[in-house]
Scaffold this active site. Sequence first.
Site, mmCIF file in Angstrom:
data_model
loop_
_atom_site.group_PDB
_atom_site.id
_atom_site.type_symbol
_atom_site.label_atom_id
_atom_site.label_comp_id
_atom_site.label_asym_id
_atom_site.label_seq_id
_atom_site.Cartn_x
_atom_site.Cartn_y
_atom_site.Cartn_z
ATOM 1 N N ARG A 36 0.876 -1.176 0.000
ATOM 2 C CA ARG A 36 0.000 0.000 0.000
ATOM 3 C C ARG A 36 0.912 1.224 0.000
ATOM 4 O O ARG A 36 2.039 1.173 0.494
ATOM 5 C CB ARG A 36 -0.892 0.022 1.239
ATOM 6 C CG ARG A 36 -1.812 -1.192 1.384
ATOM 7 C CD ARG A 36 -2.609 -1.100 2.681
ATOM 8 N NE ARG A 36 -3.526 -2.232 2.828
ATOM 9 C CZ ARG A 36 -3.256 -3.345 3.521
ATOM 10 N NH1 ARG A 36 -2.078 -3.468 4.134
ATOM 11 N NH2 ARG A 36 -4.138 -4.318 3.616
ATOM 12 N N HIS A 68 -3.954 -9.225 3.657
ATOM 13 C CA HIS A 68 -5.409 -9.282 3.739
ATOM 14 C C HIS A 68 -5.828 -10.166 4.904
ATOM 15 O O HIS A 68 -5.306 -11.265 5.074
ATOM 16 C CB HIS A 68 -6.003 -9.879 2.444
ATOM 17 C CG HIS A 68 -5.950 -8.945 1.283
ATOM 18 N ND1 HIS A 68 -6.060 -9.380 -0.027
ATOM 19 C CD2 HIS A 68 -5.810 -7.597 1.214
ATOM 20 C CE1 HIS A 68 -5.978 -8.341 -0.832
ATOM 21 N NE2 HIS A 68 -5.823 -7.256 -0.109
ATOM 22 N N ARG A 96 -0.095 -2.401 -6.595
ATOM 23 C CA ARG A 96 -0.470 -3.485 -5.675
ATOM 24 C C ARG A 96 -1.391 -4.474 -6.388
ATOM 25 O O ARG A 96 -1.217 -5.691 -6.292
ATOM 26 C CB ARG A 96 -1.140 -2.874 -4.447
ATOM 27 C CG ARG A 96 -1.602 -3.860 -3.376
ATOM 28 C CD ARG A 96 -2.019 -3.054 -2.149
ATOM 29 N NE ARG A 96 -2.818 -3.803 -1.211
ATOM 30 C CZ ARG A 96 -2.338 -4.555 -0.220
ATOM 31 N NH1 ARG A 96 -1.023 -4.696 -0.093
ATOM 32 N NH2 ARG A 96 -3.137 -5.166 0.630
ATOM 33 N N TYR A 150 -8.657 -11.269 -7.286
ATOM 34 C CA TYR A 150 -7.594 -11.418 -8.290
ATOM 35 C C TYR A 150 -7.763 -12.666 -9.128
ATOM 36 O O TYR A 150 -7.207 -12.754 -10.224
ATOM 37 C CB TYR A 150 -6.225 -11.362 -7.599
ATOM 38 C CG TYR A 150 -6.014 -10.029 -6.939
ATOM 39 C CD1 TYR A 150 -5.871 -8.872 -7.696
ATOM 40 C CD2 TYR A 150 -6.023 -9.901 -5.555
ATOM 41 C CE1 TYR A 150 -5.722 -7.629 -7.104
ATOM 42 C CE2 TYR A 150 -5.878 -8.665 -4.950
ATOM 43 C CZ TYR A 150 -5.728 -7.539 -5.725
ATOM 44 O OH TYR A 150 -5.606 -6.309 -5.132
ATOM 45 N N LYS A 172 -2.275 -2.052 7.872
ATOM 46 C CA LYS A 172 -3.480 -1.494 8.474
ATOM 47 C C LYS A 172 -3.587 -1.909 9.937
ATOM 48 O O LYS A 172 -3.255 -3.033 10.296
ATOM 49 C CB LYS A 172 -4.720 -1.973 7.714
ATOM 50 C CG LYS A 172 -4.967 -1.248 6.404
ATOM 51 C CD LYS A 172 -6.288 -1.691 5.808
ATOM 52 C CE LYS A 172 -6.616 -0.918 4.542
ATOM 53 N NZ LYS A 172 -7.902 -1.350 3.955
ATOM 54 N N HIS A 188 -1.917 2.488 -5.819
ATOM 55 C CA HIS A 188 -2.549 1.208 -5.508
ATOM 56 C C HIS A 188 -2.612 0.289 -6.726
ATOM 57 O O HIS A 188 -2.739 -0.933 -6.580
ATOM 58 C CB HIS A 188 -3.963 1.445 -4.958
ATOM 59 C CG HIS A 188 -4.365 0.456 -3.908
ATOM 60 N ND1 HIS A 188 -3.809 0.438 -2.642
ATOM 61 C CD2 HIS A 188 -5.260 -0.565 -3.920
ATOM 62 C CE1 HIS A 188 -4.351 -0.534 -1.935
ATOM 63 N NE2 HIS A 188 -5.224 -1.168 -2.681
#
Length: 305
Positions: free
Chosen positions: A153, A275, A252, A284, A177, A249
């Site tokens: 990120r 994630h 990514r 994806y 995050k 992004h």
Amino acid sequence: MDSPFHNIPHADAFRAWLQIEKGLSDNTINAYIQDLFKLAQFSDEYSGKLNPEKTDIKTLREFLHWIHDIGLSPTSQARILSGIKAYFKFLKLEEIINHNPAQLLETPRTKRKLPVVLSLQEIDALVEVIDMSKPQSQRNRAIIETLYGCGLRVSELTELKLSNLHFSEGFIRVIGKGNSERLVPIGETAMKEINNYVKYERVHVEPQKNEEDYVFLNRRGKHLTRVMVFTMIKQLVQAAGIQKTISPHTFRHSFATHMVENGADLRVVQEMLGHKSILTTEIYTHIDRHYLKETLIEYHPHGRG
């Protein structure tokens, strides 16, 4: 029309809880109240006045069918459900109800828009248009290769520290995050570009106080902001003549898509991206199918019909 507060038990207390405990804005709170008003309308029409103590999961599921039948989009349904869940959570916390009937409700599936992905040729083109005679050129090369090579990120890139580069082991430590840490493998190309930046370009920049450990610095010795990275990439996209709408992004997304296309295990990609849920990473696989379909249409003799 009646006020949205009409027929919503404990609406004032709920509003105060959203405002004080959750710190939500007035617009968000009003949206929650409007969502509850729909539940009150449903109750008036089918079972009488809304009574949280007597509301069960069967009633709430019927309500979800009702908002679907009146033509609301899956996105709107999901937003309304979010408000309903917050309301019953509040009632349970305040011990107004003994059981939260909304706890097990499933959010309607929304159609996710596939993100923009760069081809390997487009990424190479972005690197090639960097004018190596200009200041910060090696830094910019290292940024592109790190974003794409590690799937970071933009906030993870700007916060990257020299003390978290473990090149001898082939990993970098990333703060993601929620202050969560993860180890991300880094390839030879990204390591080479970062090393060249640190050895030959960064050494000529005097870091400001408390900025010494940041990898990527601006010419004034402060670590980069998200906006700086976004602006740099936008300029490179224009110089390379790429017509896609690209942000940091995008690299990514490209990292993950290329990994999946080449057979990487989805759980491994999930771990690399940080994630929490495999469901987030599964997008994806959809991009991969889309890519395969486009490849068939473009290259197969009968692909276009």
